[in-house]
Enzyme design. Sequence first.
Site, short mmCIF file in Angstrom:
data_model
loop_
_atom_site.label_atom_id
_atom_site.label_comp_id
_atom_site.label_asym_id
_atom_site.label_seq_id
_atom_site.Cartn_x
_atom_site.Cartn_y
_atom_site.Cartn_z
N GLY A 166 -5.41 -4.55 6.47
CA GLY A 166 -6.55 -3.63 6.58
C GLY A 166 -7.46 -3.93 7.75
O GLY A 166 -7.92 -3.01 8.44
N SER A 176 -10.74 -2.86 2.01
CA SER A 176 -9.50 -2.60 2.76
C SER A 176 -9.69 -1.36 3.65
O SER A 176 -10.72 -0.70 3.61
CB SER A 176 -8.34 -2.37 1.80
OG SER A 176 -8.15 -1.00 1.57
N THR A 231 0.84 -1.21 0.00
CA THR A 231 0.00 0.00 0.00
C THR A 231 0.88 1.26 0.00
O THR A 231 1.93 1.27 0.62
CB THR A 231 -0.86 0.00 1.28
OG1 THR A 231 -1.76 -1.09 1.21
CG2 THR A 231 -1.65 1.28 1.45
N1 GLY Z 1 -3.77 -1.99 3.86
C1 GLY Z 1 -4.27 -2.50 2.64
C2 GLY Z 1 -5.17 -3.63 2.75
O1 GLY Z 1 -5.22 -4.33 3.73
O2 GLY Z 1 -5.88 -3.86 1.81
#
Ligand code: GLY
Length: 280
Positions: A206, A184, A154
């Site tokens: 996420g 997410s 990310t």
């Molecule tokens: N932080 C990105 C996700 O978990 O999709």
Amino acid sequence: MKIVIHGGFFSESSQSDETKLKKQTALKTIIEKGFEFLKTHTALETVVYTTTLLEDCPLFNAGIGSQIQRDGKIRMSASIMDGKSSRFSGVINIENVRNPVLIAEKLLKEEDRVLSGQEAGNYAVSKGFESFSTETPERKNEFNLKLNNSKTGTVGCVALDNKGHLAVATSTGGKGFEIPGRVSDSATVAGNYANLNCAISCTGVGEDIVNGAIASKIVTRVTDGQNIQSAFSKTFHELNEINGFAGAIGIDSKGNIYWEESHPKIVFAAYDGTDLTLFE
Ligand code: GLY
């Protein structure tokens, strides 16, 4: 003026020195371009611009190079928040656009500011965005081999402009191999939040970031009078208590920058035009 960017996590055990060097070089180039842009633009304009550069870099899991979901499709999420106006906008699980953050930017002016799925894609088409596949041969190969490097990427950016305003942008290709349609953190206030006092962008798992309400919690703590370092420490202490996996970058209105990670190590860079700090 200051700018901080991140490109997800770097796991020493699963990535080579060559990959690390490539990521360091990419972040250095991108943050220098972002800072140059910040000299003549607002924090909001700068976080959007800099995040498009991160999305365009196939080393990171956002835009070009996004992870592939279980059904073979790429669905991306991105959001922005303007600290000056306290306005948030984003797209969740959008397909076939090159830069999800640019759709989030368009939505900031709308009354309805977070769109998802097919309708987010329809909105992008209505605004003139061309269809674009962000799949790369590397990600397709990993998908075919059932390899999941989801913690590799990310992206996000926080900036403080010369008028003292803050902004944040965050963009992701998701976890990889997730149930199609999984949402997410990146287009939620847990992963991306800013106000007049502080701006925070997160990376990591996420679900953990949402459980810990990381970005909005740090910003609230700074707003309530904690310094940015103790706001991070308390929030990450709480995240560790629930075994969360996350990293975050932040900046406050006085120009103090901070970052923290629950596990080694967040891929980040910070720059004020003189001093460049780069993850090692
Ligand atoms: N932080 C990105 C996700 O978990 O999709």
